[in-house]
Structure formats: structure tokens, C-alpha cells
Scaffold this active site. Structure first.
Site, PDB file in Angstrom:
ATOM      1  N   ASP A  55      26.623  40.497  42.998  1.00  0.00           N
ATOM      2  CA  ASP A  55      26.701  39.104  42.581  1.00  0.00           C
ATOM      3  C   ASP A  55      26.675  38.245  43.938  1.00  0.00           C
ATOM      4  OD1 ASP A  55      26.897  40.189  40.114  1.00  0.00           O
ATOM      5  OD2 ASP A  55      28.888  39.894  39.830  1.00  0.00           O
ATOM      6  N   GLU A 222      21.972  36.407  31.891  1.00  0.00           N
ATOM      7  CA  GLU A 222      22.996  36.274  32.764  1.00  0.00           C
ATOM      8  C   GLU A 222      22.755  35.883  34.289  1.00  0.00           C
ATOM      9  OE1 GLU A 222      25.799  39.280  31.950  1.00  0.00           O
ATOM     10  OE2 GLU A 222      24.951  40.757  33.722  1.00  0.00           O
TER      11      GLU A 222
END
Length: 532
Positions: A55, A222
Site C-alpha cells: 500500500d 478497496e
């Protein structure tokens, strides 16, 4: 692109790990990338962030680029890296250092770094003590910190994760996030809600932008990252299964004329999928550099055993197609340049503080001191002992550590070299109580696999761990500074396939078990990547 208050910039092409002033750290020195001109493409020698950096997020502040990434259950929480040339990166510290936010205990995920009004903000996910996953925010006057935590912004009953700040078409700041419905077998709406000027609280009401509806998205969407381009807001997002050997992650995109929609998903989603070199690409940030566009995201290297390294930071270029939608060349992670060579690590503990590259279980920070060219690690009687670990970069590697005075360790104390998954899962070569033992810790239960007498009068003891495909481990020791080695194995390689949890990679480092008054002394650690 976002408006200038949330300006994003492309992440660089390498990683340099350095210590805090006076500390002995690891300088990770990949080969230099070819020079680029103002309009030239970046030579995409992936990974740009080798090791376990899920991420990833990056922002340009002045003339310096700052990046961060998920740290999950490893401390210190959220690494901070900086660069002035997007090629050479320095590990400059972390957002929270040794202190976790008071409201959170673990699962420190998806930090999003942004700059606004002279302040740097980190929007992040963490597990709320006594509750569920929530989105919090911290701010600092300088990107290197210190950061002040402002607590959680939103925490829905099923969990709230993956925050992203974005201004709407009128300049109003919003928080974008995912409701973690998949944790309760529900859909996963992406929400937007206004924020106050200080970015410390949500205001008004939330609006759903879109949710998982397409077959390829599976049970979730997401990791939204937004840019504005050609009169549209574009939301890059990840979908399906993020992690582990059975991962199915891929990247899609949706767009809208206004931030609150209506949103349209691209008919040709997913736009970024796995290829022969990289698996399960997702959770990325779309960024512009010198007129060219890229997605900085994570993926698993496709080499056998690389899942155990973790999700690495990679960079893929895309263009804006005739209809305005982004298009990735070949539809997969960029592979147009040779893979970046893995760094080599040596820490001789020559400074006055622990190097910044060292990590520890976030709930059990050890007591450690560096002085006189040695690491002094206080033992711990519970949770598998006191552990310090270093991320690995490839599936095949050798690690060594020198344990000083093994015969002088207090009774009931053992110390040595270990492959670490988490506090409940480790493989370790430990010396103590006159014995050398190969110990497997699985689900909190320890088993001695093999042991032998500690060599009589043993001085410094060099310990070695060799990993192949990151699942097969062998161990050896040396009493003559590594000139000759004696194996301590079960006759075959010991499996470490059970070690890392689903969302992270293996660490390799040192371990000390026993009473808190006991101290284990080390004077060198090395980590060397090997060809598969």
C-alpha cells in the site's frame, strides 16, 4: 491530478536504508537507473521498493519526495522515506516511532501521506482497542515529524479502512474510505464525506460512490486513489483477494464528472492484472511525472517463494486512451527493464542507536541499546522472546549474526538468530544453558527440533541461517568467525512455510528469550541475497 493542496508525485526507482544520526544502519544500494529527460519514460526496473512495503503512498513537499507504506503488526509504525531525485531513497524514520497511537493496538495499514496548508497529514487504518478497524489521522509541521495523532475519524461496526483525501470540484476537502463489509460477508461501499479545515474531523453526511458489483471484483473493492484528468475524477481501486498464495488482486478504475458522482466503472476492467513477473497487483496511487502517468502499487514477485517476501512496491506506466480511460501497456505490471538487484545488508552496530531498518512486533517493543560496536538486547520471558527483525528482499538468502559470550548467558536464557513470522511463529538457532538448539515456534508452542552441546570455552559464536524459496531453512554455527561451519539441522531443510501471517512477509533477525534482567550481546548482522 488532485489540486495542489493534495499534490502527488511519482515514487522513485530505488531504496536506500540509512540510520538515524550516530546509528549504524543499512544502506541499500541498487544499481543506478538510466537517466531520464523531462519527457522520457522512467526505466521501470521493479521493484522500486524491495521488501515488504504494501500500500505505498508518496507526496512531493518542496523539492523532496516523501513516501510511506503499511507496517501492519511490525514496528516502528509506518516507515518514512525521502528522496530528492526519485532514484535514491533514504529511510528517514517513521510516523509514530516506538509509540503507537493511544487508541489503536495493531493492524497499522494503508497510510496515505498528503500536504495541505503547510502541514503534512497521514490518514491511516488501525485496529481500535476494544473495537474494530478505523481510520485515523496524524499531522506534523514537517514531513519528517514529529507527528501528532488526532485519533479516529470514522470507525463503522464492520470496520473502516483505506482512507484517501480528495477535494471536490468546489475545493471542499473530503475523506474517501472503504467500509469493510467483506469482513462480515457484506458488500464493500466506497464512501465520501466532507472534512473540516484542520482535517481532524468529518462533517456533514457521507455519500456512497460505488461498491463491488462486477464479477471480477469478488467480495470487495478497496484501496481507492483519485486524480482529476480531462474533466473527470478517476478512482483507481483494487478488488478481490489481496494476499497470500491464493491471491486474486487486480486493479480497476471508475470515473465521474463530480466527486459525489454518479460514478461509472470502466467496461474493460480490470486494467492492471498479473503477468509472468508479478502477481496480484493492486492498492496503488496514480501519479504524474514530467507529463507521463504511473501507478505506484504493490505486487508479489512471481518467483517461487516470493510470497514470503511480502507485497513489494512496484511502478507501472499507463496512458490515457482515446476515450479518456487509462490503459496499461500489456495490461500487467511493467517488466521492460531488468529486475533491480536486491540490496545487501551489514550492520556492525558501530553507532550509538539502533539502525532505522530494524523492526519489532508492534505490541512487544524490545529493550535494546547500541554502544561500543555491539547490540545489547534485553531478553523477554514471554511472547517468544525479544525480537528484532529485518525485511528480506528475495526468496533465497543467507543471514548471519554473531552472538558474544554465549556461555555467559544467565541460566534460563537463550539467544540467537531467527526467521520471524510474528510473536507466535519463528524458527530460531539459539544458544543457552550450555546447549545449541534449533527451535520451532508454531502457534505459540515451542518444539526443540535438534540440539547439541555448546562448544567448550566458546567465545563469539557466529550463527547462520540459509533460506531457499523462503520456505526451506538450514542452520549452522561457527566458532572461528565463519571460516568453517558446523550444521545444526534435522538432516533435511526445515519448513518455514507456516511463518508469516496472511498480510505480511518474513523478517530475519535476532532473538533473546529469558528473564528481563538478562542481556544478549551481538556484534554483527548480515543479510545477503542469493540467486534462485
Amino acid at each position: 491530478m488532485r489540486t495542489t493542496t493534495f499534490y502527488r508525485c511519482v515514487l522513485g526507482l530505488g531504496l536506500l536504508g540509512a540510520a538515524r544520526p550516530g546509528a549504524q544502519g543499512q544502506r541499500l544500494s541498487p544499481a543506478a537507473a538510466p537517466a531520464t529527460t523531462a519527457s522520457a519514460a522512467i526505466a521501470l526496473a521493479n521493484p522500486v521498493l524491495p521488501g515488504d512495503f504494501p500500500d505505498p503512498s508518496v507526496v512531493k513537499i518542496g523539492n523532496t519526495y516523501w513516501a510511506t507504506a503499511t507496517s501492519s503488526n511490525w514496528g516502528p509504525v509506518f516507515p518514512l522515506l525521502k528522496s530528492t531525485n526519485l532514484t535514491d531513497w533514504t529511510l528517514a524514520g517513521s510516523v509514530f516511532g516506538g509509540e503507537r497511537p493511544a487508541w489503536a493496538d495493531y493492524y497499522f495499514w494503508a497510510p496515505e501521506i498528503s500536504q495541505d496548508g503547510g502541514k503534512t497529514y497521514i490518514f491511516y487504518t488501525a485496529h481500535k482497542r476494544g473495537g474494530n478497524l478505523a481510520v485515523g489521522v496524524a499531522s506534523a509541521d514537517r514531513p519528517e515529524g514529529p507527528y501528532r495523532d488526532h485519533g479516529p475519524l470514522v470507525g463503522q461496526p464492520d470496520g473502516s479502512i483505506d482512507a484517501f483525501p480528495m477535494r471536490d470540484e468546489k475545493g471542499q476537502p473530503y475523506l474517501i474510505w472503504k467500509e469493510d463489509g467483506n469482513s462480515a460477508n457484506k458488500p464493500t461501499p466506497i464512501w465520501a464525506q466532507p472534512m473540516n479545515a484542520a482535517r481532524t474531523a468529518l462533517t456533514g453526511t457521507k455519500t456512497e460512490l460505488f461498491r463491488n458489483t462486477a464479477p471480477w471484483e469478488g467480495n470487495l473493492v478497496e484501496g481507492v486513489s483519485m486524480v482529476r484528468h480531462g474533466g473527470y475524477f478517476y478512482a483507481f481501486y483494487a478488488a478481490n483477494g489481496c494476499c497470500g498464495g491464493g491471491c486474486t488482486y487486480a486493479t480497476g478504475v471508475a470515473r465521474a464528472r463530480t466527486l459525489l458522482g454518479p460514478w461509472e466503472k470502466y467496461a474493460r476492467n480490470p486494467i492492471l492484472t498479473q503477468n509472468a513477473a508479478w502477481r496480484c497487483p493492486g492498492h496503488g496511487t496514480a501519479v504524474e511525472r514530467n507529463g507521463r502517468w504511473y501507478l505506484l502499487h504493490h505486487a508479489y514477485a512471481a518467483v517461487a517463494g516470493s510470497q514470503m517476501v511480502g507485497r513489494q512496491g512496484v511502478l507501472s506506466e499507463f496512458t490515457w486512451g482515446p476515450s479518456g480511460w487509462p490503459v496499461f501497456a500489456g495490461g500487467g505490471v511493467a517488466t521492460g527493464a531488468p529486475a533491480r538487484p536486491a540490496p545487501a545488508v551489514r550492520d556492525g552496530f558501530d553507532g550509538t542507536a539502533l539502525g532505522l531498518a530494524w523492526q519489532w512486533p508492534v505490541e512487544y517493543q524490545p529493550t535494546a541499546a547500541v554502544r561500543d560496536g555491539q547490540l545489547h538486547l534485553s531478553a523477554r520471558p514471554d511472547h517468544g522472546g525479544a525480537a528484532l527483525g529485518h525485511t528480506v528482499y528475495v526468496a533465497d538468502y543467507d543471514a548471519t549474526a554473531t552472538l558474544l559470550h554465549p556461555g555467559a548467558l544467565p541460566a534460563g536464557t537463550a539467544a540467537g538468530l531467527a526467521a520471524l513470522g510474528d510473536p507466535d511463529n519463528a524458527l530460531a538457532l539459539l544458544a543457552g544453558d550450555g546447549r545449541l538448539r534449533l527451535v520451532r515456534r508454531a502457534k505459540g508452542q515451542e518444539e526443540v527440533l535438534v540440539e547439541t552441546a555448546l562448544p567448550a570455552g566458546a567465545g563469539p559464536l557466529r550463527l547462520r541461517l540459509q533460506a531457499r524459496r523462503n520456505t526451506q531453512f538450514t542452520f549452522a554455527y561457527s566458532t572461528d568467525e565463519g571460516r568453517t561451519w558446523a550444521p545444526l539441522t534435522t538432516g533435511t531443510a526445515t519448513s518455514g512455510a507456516y511463518l508469516p501471517p496472511w498480510d505480511r512477509g518474513i523478517r530475519v533477525g535476532v532473538l533473546a528469550q529469558g528473564p528481563a534482567t538478562a542481556v544478549a550481546d551481538f556484534d554483527e548482522f548480515t543479510l545477503t541475497s542469493q540467486a534462485p
